[in-house]
Design a protein around this motif. Structure first.
Motif, short mmCIF file in Angstrom:
data_model
loop_
_atom_site.label_atom_id
_atom_site.label_comp_id
_atom_site.label_asym_id
_atom_site.label_seq_id
_atom_site.Cartn_x
_atom_site.Cartn_y
_atom_site.Cartn_z
N VAL A 1 -20.88 51.48 -34.40
CA VAL A 1 -21.85 51.55 -35.49
C VAL A 1 -21.58 52.79 -36.35
O VAL A 1 -21.16 53.82 -35.83
N VAL A 2 -21.77 52.65 -37.69
CA VAL A 2 -21.56 53.83 -38.55
C VAL A 2 -22.91 54.42 -38.96
O VAL A 2 -23.91 53.71 -39.08
N SER A 3 -22.91 55.73 -39.17
CA SER A 3 -24.11 56.48 -39.60
C SER A 3 -25.33 56.10 -38.78
O SER A 3 -26.44 55.95 -39.30
N ASP A 4 -25.13 55.89 -37.49
CA ASP A 4 -26.22 55.58 -36.58
C ASP A 4 -27.01 54.33 -37.02
O ASP A 4 -28.21 54.20 -36.74
N GLY A 5 -26.38 53.45 -37.74
CA GLY A 5 -27.05 52.21 -38.17
C GLY A 5 -28.08 52.42 -39.28
O GLY A 5 -28.85 51.51 -39.60
N SER A 6 -28.07 53.62 -39.86
CA SER A 6 -29.15 53.92 -40.81
C SER A 6 -29.03 53.08 -42.09
O SER A 6 -30.03 52.76 -42.72
N TRP A 7 -27.80 52.67 -42.47
CA TRP A 7 -27.66 51.86 -43.69
C TRP A 7 -28.08 50.43 -43.45
O TRP A 7 -28.70 49.81 -44.32
N GLU A 8 -27.74 49.93 -42.28
CA GLU A 8 -28.17 48.56 -41.95
C GLU A 8 -29.70 48.50 -41.96
O GLU A 8 -30.30 47.58 -42.52
#
Ligand SMILES: Cc1cc2nc3c(=O)[nH]c(=O)nc-3n(C[C@H](O)[C@H](O)[C@H](O)COP(=O)(O)OP(=O)(O)OC[C@H]3O[C@@H](n4cnc5c(N)ncnc54)[C@H](O)[C@@H]3O)c2cc1C
Length: 398
Positions: free
Chosen positions: A355-362
């Protein structure tokens, strides 16, 4: 013309930042702050968040703009705004409904009994409120509300269903708008009441939102409330709701979550790669970042106009509508753009592998539309700008 805050206001911001740094050292800090969950601030409740609110009360941060007579500090509303800006930057609970909507309405229109009972408890952060306005068949056209209160002895009996009532599952009190005169015009037959949420006639049912926040449907069955718990004059509730909504537009929509989002965007594209090539070198990525940097700055200018008008005693309805419309849709555009930049990896949930950026964008992609709905949808903001700002007719149809 000066777009900057005064030296005294900047000193206050430093004081709030220092307070937040102290709080961030405490063992329960992870349950208080949610910096990459930009709209979490109002919507959840934990023992840690209640403790944090008490600490804010001890610091004198609650009710700063209330009159001294009611325990406030008689400060300009800008201090409440500056506090909320720093709190939302780190995803901490904002000073919200109690200090703003409920407290300010009670100070202006409430009876001595209600002021004496509620204002001190609000100032000490002892009670939480839920707002009971929307219903299954009315949100944008709020004045069409149907939940009905009928005279019953020294009080009122309330029946009906409310919808999307955030915080109703943990609030202590219900700030409830109901129809008290069905024969009057829709704007003239509404009154406001304060009702205990633990009343046996109240049932709260969860509604999970796309953004993982809970909101609620609330059912009222023969909920009896004494007339002393009516706020202000009978059938004048609509006026009080409108005054308070204008305040909400000013206080809730802070700019710092957009700044944090932009910083996160920059951080990702500076370090990220696509097909072995640094993201920052792709022309479309550079163009997007330049656009968003300019647009966040524009949102800030819209907001300064709202603050400036509010500080001079005006009711910045049109300016507030422009700001709310622009900043909530910008937040959504930023989330959409990041989904394009991230590609399939952007779809990974925070619990996923790689996961990228701790899933914050999703999460942001799912959650940001909510802000374009709550406290008046984008279409309603456009209507306000068109009708009140530009003087256009109500509808061009027919
Ligand atoms: C996260 C969240 C928290 C909320 N918290 C609360 C709360 O605590 N208390 C509370 O009472 N309510 C709360 N709400 C409800 C919120 O205020 C309403 O959802 C909002 O006002 C829209 O009303 P509605 O959902 O009934 O949609 P509708 O009014 O049915 O609108 C449906 C669609 O039609 C459009 N539309 C409606 N009228 C017009 C028009 N005249 N011109 C053009 N387009 C129009 C709308 O823009 C929307 O796209 C919350 C909502 C959200 C999303």
């Amino acid at each position: 013309m000066n777009f900057e805050f005064s030296a005294e206001e900047n000193l206050f911001v430093d004081e709030v930042k220092a307070f937040i740094r102290e709080q961030a050292q405490l063992p329960d800090a992870a349950d208080v702050f949610a910096p990459d969950r930009d709209s979490d601030s109002m919507l959840s409740d934990t023992p840690a968040r209640r403790r944090f609110n008490l600490a804010m009360a001890d610091r004198g941060f609650l009710g700063m703009s209330w009159p001294k007579k009611y325990g406030g500090a008689d400060k300009d509303g800008i201090y409440d705004y500056l506090l909320n800006e720093e709190l939302s930057r780190v995803g901490a609970p904002l000073i919200g409904k109690g200090i703003g909507i409920v407290g300010k309405t009670l100070i202006t229109h409430g009876s001595e009994k209600l002021k004496t009972e509620f204002l001190p408890q609000i100032l000490r952060a002892e009670i939480e409120f839920a707002l009971g306005y929307s219903e299954p068949s009315c949100g944008s056209d709020l004045a069409a509300m149907k939940v009905k209160a009928e005279r019953s002895g020294e009080g009122w009996k309330i029946n009906g269903q409310k919808m999307w009532n955030t915080s109703a599952h943990f609030a202590d009190w219900y700030w409830l708008a109901v129809r008290t005169d069905s024969s009057a015009s829709k704007y003239e037959g509404i009154s406001l009441f304060i009702v205990p949420m633990n009343h046996p006639g109240i049932t709260v049912q969860a509604i999970e939102t796309l953004g993982e926040h809970r909101t609620n449907s609330v059912f009222l069955e023969d909920v009896w409330v004494h007339d002393e718990y009516r706020v202000g004059e009978l059938n004048k509730g609509w006026i009080y709701i409108c005054e308070a909504l204008d305040f909400e537009r000013f206080a809730i929509y802070t700019i710092s979550p957009l700044e944090v989002k932009l910083e996160r965007m920059w951080a990702y594209v500076r370090s990220g790669k696509r097909d072995g090539r640094a993201l920052i070198k792709f022309p479309e990525v550079r163009r997007l970042l330049a656009q968003f940097t300019a647009q966040v700055e524009m949102a800030k200018m819209f907001q300064r106009k709202v603050i400036s008008a509010a500080c001079q005693g005006g009711v910045p309805t049109v300016e507030g509508a422009m700001f709310k419309l622009y900043m909530t849709e910008l937040s959504q555009r930023m989330a959409n753009a990041m989904m394009n930049i991230l590609g399939p990896q952007g779809l990974l949930h925070k619990s996923g592998v790689d996961v990228v950026s701790d899933g914050s964008w999703e999460w942001s992609y799912r959650a940001s539309p909510l802000d374009t709905i709550g406290a008046g949808t984008s279409e309603i903001q456009r209507n306000i700008i068109a009708r009140r700002g530009l003087g256009l007719p109500a509808s061009l149809a027919r």
